[in-house]
Design a protein around this motif. Structure first.
Motif, PDB file in Angstrom:
ATOM      1  N   UNK A 133       9.507   8.212  31.103  1.00  0.00           N
ATOM      2  CA  UNK A 133       9.875   8.646  29.585  1.00  0.00           C
ATOM      3  C   UNK A 133       8.953   9.839  28.790  1.00  0.00           C
ATOM      4  N   UNK A 134       9.376  10.413  27.298  1.00  0.00           N
ATOM      5  CA  UNK A 134       8.662  11.405  27.048  1.00  0.00           C
ATOM      6  C   UNK A 134       7.395  11.410  27.450  1.00  0.00           C
ATOM      7  N   UNK A 135       6.845  10.558  26.832  1.00  0.00           N
ATOM      8  CA  UNK A 135       5.939  10.262  26.726  1.00  0.00           C
ATOM      9  C   UNK A 135       5.234  10.290  28.384  1.00  0.00           C
ATOM     10  N   UNK A 136       5.402  10.832  29.211  1.00  0.00           N
ATOM     11  CA  UNK A 136       4.433  11.018  30.338  1.00  0.00           C
ATOM     12  C   UNK A 136       5.120  12.721  30.481  1.00  0.00           C
ATOM     13  N   UNK A 137       6.541  13.002  30.192  1.00  0.00           N
ATOM     14  CA  UNK A 137       7.027  14.521  30.121  1.00  0.00           C
ATOM     15  C   UNK A 137       5.767  14.835  29.584  1.00  0.00           C
ATOM     16  N   UNK A 138       5.362  14.613  28.399  1.00  0.00           N
ATOM     17  CA  UNK A 138       4.814  15.557  26.680  1.00  0.00           C
ATOM     18  C   UNK A 138       3.092  15.929  27.701  1.00  0.00           C
ATOM     19  N   UNK A 139       3.021  14.305  28.682  1.00  0.00           N
ATOM     20  CA  UNK A 139       1.304  14.508  29.059  1.00  0.00           C
ATOM     21  C   UNK A 139       1.027  15.763  30.456  1.00  0.00           C
ATOM     22  N   UNK A 140       2.956  15.885  31.195  1.00  0.00           N
ATOM     23  CA  UNK A 140       2.195  16.641  31.889  1.00  0.00           C
ATOM     24  C   UNK A 140       2.508  18.046  31.732  1.00  0.00           C
ATOM     25  N   UNK A 141       3.425  18.548  30.415  1.00  0.00           N
ATOM     26  CA  UNK A 141       3.194  19.879  29.997  1.00  0.00           C
ATOM     27  C   UNK A 141       1.789  20.255  29.414  1.00  0.00           C
ATOM     28  N   UNK A 142       1.364  18.848  29.149  1.00  0.00           N
ATOM     29  CA  UNK A 142       0.162  19.006  28.623  1.00  0.00           C
ATOM     30  C   UNK A 142      -0.769  19.814  29.470  1.00  0.00           C
ATOM     31  N   UNK A 143      -0.780  18.806  30.484  1.00  0.00           N
ATOM     32  CA  UNK A 143      -1.771  19.445  31.633  1.00  0.00           C
ATOM     33  C   UNK A 143      -1.216  20.746  31.960  1.00  0.00           C
ATOM     34  N   UNK A 144      -0.229  21.277  32.104  1.00  0.00           N
ATOM     35  CA  UNK A 144      -0.445  22.353  32.510  1.00  0.00           C
ATOM     36  C   UNK A 144      -0.698  23.322  31.921  1.00  0.00           C
ATOM     37  N   UNK A 145      -0.770  23.312  30.254  1.00  0.00           N
ATOM     38  CA  UNK A 145      -1.177  24.592  29.700  1.00  0.00           C
ATOM     39  C   UNK A 145      -2.607  24.687  29.334  1.00  0.00           C
ATOM     40  N   UNK A 146      -2.856  23.469  29.732  1.00  0.00           N
ATOM     41  CA  UNK A 146      -4.628  23.098  30.197  1.00  0.00           C
ATOM     42  C   UNK A 146      -4.570  23.731  30.750  1.00  0.00           C
ATOM     43  N   UNK A 147      -4.285  23.658  32.068  1.00  0.00           N
ATOM     44  CA  UNK A 147      -4.725  23.962  33.215  1.00  0.00           C
ATOM     45  C   UNK A 147      -4.491  25.905  33.700  1.00  0.00           C
ATOM     46  N   UNK A 148      -2.858  26.260  33.097  1.00  0.00           N
ATOM     47  CA  UNK A 148      -3.073  27.513  32.139  1.00  0.00           C
ATOM     48  C   UNK A 148      -4.201  28.501  31.468  1.00  0.00           C
ATOM     49  N   UNK A 149      -4.395  27.777  30.724  1.00  0.00           N
ATOM     50  CA  UNK A 149      -5.383  27.940  29.819  1.00  0.00           C
ATOM     51  C   UNK A 149      -7.109  28.031  30.658  1.00  0.00           C
ATOM     52  N   UNK A 150      -7.293  26.982  31.520  1.00  0.00           N
ATOM     53  CA  UNK A 150      -8.255  26.657  32.073  1.00  0.00           C
ATOM     54  C   UNK A 150      -8.637  27.874  33.190  1.00  0.00           C
ATOM     55  N   UNK A 151      -7.811  28.074  33.564  1.00  0.00           N
ATOM     56  CA  UNK A 151      -8.089  29.239  34.930  1.00  0.00           C
ATOM     57  C   UNK A 151      -7.155  30.727  35.081  1.00  0.00           C
ATOM     58  N   UNK A 152      -6.730  31.206  34.272  1.00  0.00           N
ATOM     59  CA  UNK A 152      -5.980  32.339  34.338  1.00  0.00           C
ATOM     60  C   UNK A 152      -6.329  33.238  32.932  1.00  0.00           C
ATOM     61  N   UNK A 153      -6.830  34.098  33.360  1.00  0.00           N
ATOM     62  CA  UNK A 153      -7.862  35.345  32.351  1.00  0.00           C
ATOM     63  C   UNK A 153      -6.502  35.322  31.312  1.00  0.00           C
ATOM     64  N   UNK A 154      -7.647  35.149  29.964  1.00  0.00           N
ATOM     65  CA  UNK A 154      -6.811  35.185  28.280  1.00  0.00           C
ATOM     66  C   UNK A 154      -7.801  36.002  27.613  1.00  0.00           C
ATOM     67  N   UNK A 155      -7.930  36.709  26.627  1.00  0.00           N
ATOM     68  CA  UNK A 155      -9.294  37.445  25.853  1.00  0.00           C
ATOM     69  C   UNK A 155      -9.921  35.453  25.116  1.00  0.00           C
ATOM     70  N   UNK A 156      -9.506  34.527  25.575  1.00  0.00           N
ATOM     71  CA  UNK A 156     -10.306  33.339  25.398  1.00  0.00           C
ATOM     72  C   UNK A 156     -10.952  32.879  26.015  1.00  0.00           C
ATOM     73  N   UNK A 157     -10.875  33.359  27.405  1.00  0.00           N
ATOM     74  CA  UNK A 157     -11.527  32.612  28.396  1.00  0.00           C
ATOM     75  C   UNK A 157     -13.347  32.399  27.940  1.00  0.00           C
ATOM     76  N   UNK A 158     -13.468  33.563  27.804  1.00  0.00           N
ATOM     77  CA  UNK A 158     -15.596  34.127  27.227  1.00  0.00           C
ATOM     78  C   UNK A 158     -15.603  32.771  26.704  1.00  0.00           C
ATOM     79  N   UNK A 159     -14.701  32.457  25.843  1.00  0.00           N
ATOM     80  CA  UNK A 159     -15.058  31.132  25.426  1.00  0.00           C
ATOM     81  C   UNK A 159     -15.388  30.115  25.683  1.00  0.00           C
ATOM     82  N   UNK A 160     -14.241  30.305  26.144  1.00  0.00           N
ATOM     83  CA  UNK A 160     -13.653  28.714  27.497  1.00  0.00           C
ATOM     84  C   UNK A 160     -15.225  28.350  28.142  1.00  0.00           C
TER      85      UNK A 160
END
Length: 341
Positions: free
Chosen positions: A183-210
């Motif tokens: 379902x679209x709902x399931x894949x949307x949640x997986x895409x969102x999980x990938x974004x969260x993993x990227x933002x929380x674990x890889x370095x970027x200019x908002x990492x310190x604030x996170x």
């Protein structure tokens, strides 16, 4: 329940450079495509699926090519390679995407891709609006600047292996046998999980604030200032007004906001107002127009409001309203063709 489409939307065999340039301009971003080596033909095979603000593809560039972007693309991309090499020019840096190394980047900063012969990878793209929206949720505040994200990670590391596994799972959801629809709902949640993993674990200019530790208890004058802002959110106010109501000086108030909120009093007020507008537009019970919602949260200049809203969330107020309405009634985002990236 709606299901994601299960048909490839891109395939080119033995195109010339002009055809590939036209294809990129039509589906991704204006670019000049040149073949590598002495040949004039470019051979690319790709299966590509789109789902609203996300897309995923896998394929092979048999002959190699160079793609030079003339305009930035509003997307973030994750490359999970399995063969050969791709070079990405980002300003003065050149990143290598090779088997065993995942690469994540803000495509707005990409200047050139050099895709070598027999290059193969899974690619996942996230629209800027989706990535900005996800980061604003993690920060619990609007994202008012660009996200400086461009990093590589080894796929045999803990972080890299998880990203690779999630990418493979997403690909299987789209490219599996026709009877195994997801379902679209399931894949949307997986895409969102990938974004969260990227933002929380890889370095970027908002990492310190996170990853900033919890601040000590706020001083009383700061609490009073925020309470005054909340109680009078739609009213015009200056820093002097806020300081007076909080029982402190302007300088002390500015120092407190910088120390405990990492911003200025007026920026904090604007952030609260923007979040208020966004939450109202996403509220199923809301019957007000965008202009009425904006005025209710203290915005009086509609043109300026639309600009700062787009800067904060990566989408216009009308796009927020439209996307939420479509999700609220259970309609899956429409698919659109896109190019191999």
């Amino acid at each position: 329940m709606r299901y994601v489409p299960h048909h490839p939307v891109f395939r080119i065999l033995k195109a010339d450079a002009d055809e590939m340039s036209e294809h990129y301009a039509r589906t991704l971003s204006p670019a000049k495509v040149e073949p590598l080596g002495g040949g004039q033909r470019i051979s690319v095979e790709d299966r590509h699926y789109s789902a609203g603000p996300f897309s995923i593809w896998a394929g092979m560039c048999h002959s190699g090519m160079k793609v030079t972007f003339s305009q930035p693309s509003d997307a973030f991309v994750l490359y999970l390679p399995h063969s050969s090499v791709m070079e990405i020019d980002v300003g003065r840096k050149r990143l290598l995407s090779t088997p065993g190394t995942a690469m994540v980047g803000n495509m707005a900063h990409f200047e050139r891709l050099t895709i070598h012969e027999n290059r193969g990878h899974i690619g996942i793209a996230f629209d800027k609006s989706a990535m900005v929206g996800q980061l604003s949720q993690l920060l619990d505040a609007p994202v008012l600047g660009d996200i400086g994200l461009c990093a590589t990670v080894e796929t045999d590391s803990a972080i890299g292996s998880r990203l690779a596994a999630l990418g493979s799972l997403l690909w299987d959801c789209f490219d599996g046998p026709g009877g195994n629809r997801v379902s679209t709902t399931a894949t949307t949640h997986l895409f969102q999980a990938a974004m969260v993993m990227i933002l929380e674990t890889l370095p970027h200019n908002y990492s310190a604030r996170l990853h900033k530790p919890m601040s000590p208890a706020m001083p009383r004058n700061l609490k009073r200032a925020i309470e005054y802002m909340v109680a009078n959110i739609a009213e015009p106010m200056s820093v002097a007004d806020i300081a007076r109501e909080a029982g402190t000086s302007v300088r002390a108030l500015q120092t407190a906001f910088q120390q405990f909120k990492d911003t200025t009093p007026l920026n904090y007020l604007r952030q609260m107002r923007l979040e208020g507008v966004r939450k109202t537009l996403c509220d199923d019970a809301n019957t007000l127009s965008i202009a009425q919602v904006a005025r209710a949260w203290g915005f009086t200049h509609m043109g300026r409001f639309s600009a700062v809203y787009h800067d904060a969330f990566g989408q216009t107020p009308s796009e927020t309203l439209k996307l939420h309405s479509r999700r609220g009634i259970g309609i899956a985002p429409s698919s659109s063709p896109d190019a191999n990236r």
